[in-house]
Design a protein around this motif. Structure first.
Motif, short mmCIF file in Angstrom:
data_model
loop_
_atom_site.label_atom_id
_atom_site.label_comp_id
_atom_site.label_asym_id
_atom_site.label_seq_id
_atom_site.Cartn_x
_atom_site.Cartn_y
_atom_site.Cartn_z
N VAL A 32 -1.27 3.71 4.50
CA VAL A 32 -0.67 3.94 3.18
C VAL A 32 -1.69 3.61 2.10
N TYR A 33 -1.72 4.47 1.08
CA TYR A 33 -2.52 4.22 -0.12
C TYR A 33 -1.55 4.13 -1.28
N SER A 34 -1.72 3.10 -2.12
CA SER A 34 -0.86 2.96 -3.29
C SER A 34 -1.69 2.47 -4.48
N ALA A 35 -1.57 3.19 -5.59
CA ALA A 35 -2.26 2.79 -6.82
C ALA A 35 -1.40 1.90 -7.68
N THR A 36 -0.08 1.87 -7.44
CA THR A 36 0.82 1.23 -8.40
C THR A 36 1.71 0.13 -7.83
N LEU A 37 1.96 0.13 -6.54
CA LEU A 37 2.90 -0.82 -5.94
C LEU A 37 2.31 -1.48 -4.70
N VAL A 38 2.82 -2.65 -4.38
CA VAL A 38 2.58 -3.22 -3.06
C VAL A 38 3.37 -2.35 -2.08
N PRO A 39 2.76 -1.87 -1.00
CA PRO A 39 3.49 -1.00 -0.06
C PRO A 39 4.73 -1.68 0.53
N GLY A 40 5.73 -0.85 0.83
CA GLY A 40 7.04 -1.34 1.28
C GLY A 40 6.99 -2.32 2.44
N LEU A 41 6.16 -2.05 3.46
CA LEU A 41 6.12 -2.94 4.62
C LEU A 41 5.52 -4.31 4.30
N LEU A 42 4.86 -4.42 3.15
CA LEU A 42 4.27 -5.71 2.75
C LEU A 42 5.08 -6.40 1.65
N ARG A 73 14.76 -2.85 3.71
CA ARG A 73 13.32 -2.59 3.65
C ARG A 73 12.55 -3.73 4.32
N ILE A 74 12.95 -4.96 4.05
CA ILE A 74 12.27 -6.12 4.65
C ILE A 74 12.49 -6.15 6.16
N ASP A 75 13.68 -5.79 6.60
CA ASP A 75 13.97 -5.78 8.04
C ASP A 75 13.02 -4.86 8.80
#
Length: 199
Positions: A32-42, A73-75
């Motif tokens: 995953v690449y994200s410019a704006t958010l911490v990715p969901g799995l993290l 999401r955390i699960d």
């Protein structure tokens, strides 16, 4: 496949998280690449709840189930601990500073990144804002599931790409971003700097 967000969220944000979770559990190599958010799995639950609450408002949902969606999401992040699974994350340094929860939620999120990036199956790279020789500018968030599917998040829709030539372009774009990122102690120093900025 182009699916509008209003279709994705018609059964609520929690259901969307559960459905999306199947893509993660069926993949052995996730990028995953994200410019704006911490990715969901993290994400931590407080940070995820902040993002999902914004999402519920922007989609004018009748029922804001963002707390339950955040927990779902955390699960799914438990997959990060499964043997034989590899997750590669590249984020822009700016994503560490966007205030998407209160100060306590942001501090918890950034603190979590310090430990999550050290998991055996996880690679966390951060592209410093001051990178001089950029080969690519910040772009849209995208996820690559194995080498078979790319998911791109737009304002109005999610696009799922299955054509191999396009997937190859995203893999190349990911590799370029990965080569610009810093890892290990250098990445942790950027996270600590973001934590210090909260004070």
């Amino acid at each position: 496949m182009y699916t509008e967000w209003r279709q994705h969220v018609r059964h609520g944000l929690k259901q969307l998280q559960i459905t999306t979770g199947r893509l993660f559990t069926n993949s052995h190599l996730f990028r995953v690449y994200s410019a704006t958010l911490v990715p969901g799995l993290l994400q931590t639950v407080g940070y995820a709840a902040g993002i999902l609450h914004i999402s519920a408002r922007s989609h004018a949902l009748e029922v804001d189930d963002s707390p339950a969606a955040a927990q779902a999401r955390i699960d799914r992040s438990k997959s990060l601990h499964e043997q034989g699974r590899r997750s590669l994350f590249v984020v822009e340094e700016a994503s560490l500073y966007y205030q998407l929860g209160d100060a306590a939620a942001m501090a918890a999120q950034l603190g979590h990144l310090l430990t999550a990036g050290a998991l055996p199956g996880v690679s966390l790279g951060i592209i410093p804002s001051g990178t001089v020789e950029r080969r690519q500018w910040p772009r849209e968030t995208f996820h690559v599931y194995d080498d078979k599917l790319v998911s791109v998040e737009l304002v109005t829709a999610q696009v799922r790409i299955k054509q191999q030539s396009e997937i190859d372009e995203y893999l190349s774009a990911f590799s370029e971003r990965r080569s610009m990122a810093v890892y290990g102690a250098d990445a942790r120093a950027l996270i600590v700097k973001a934590i210090d900025a909260l004070r």
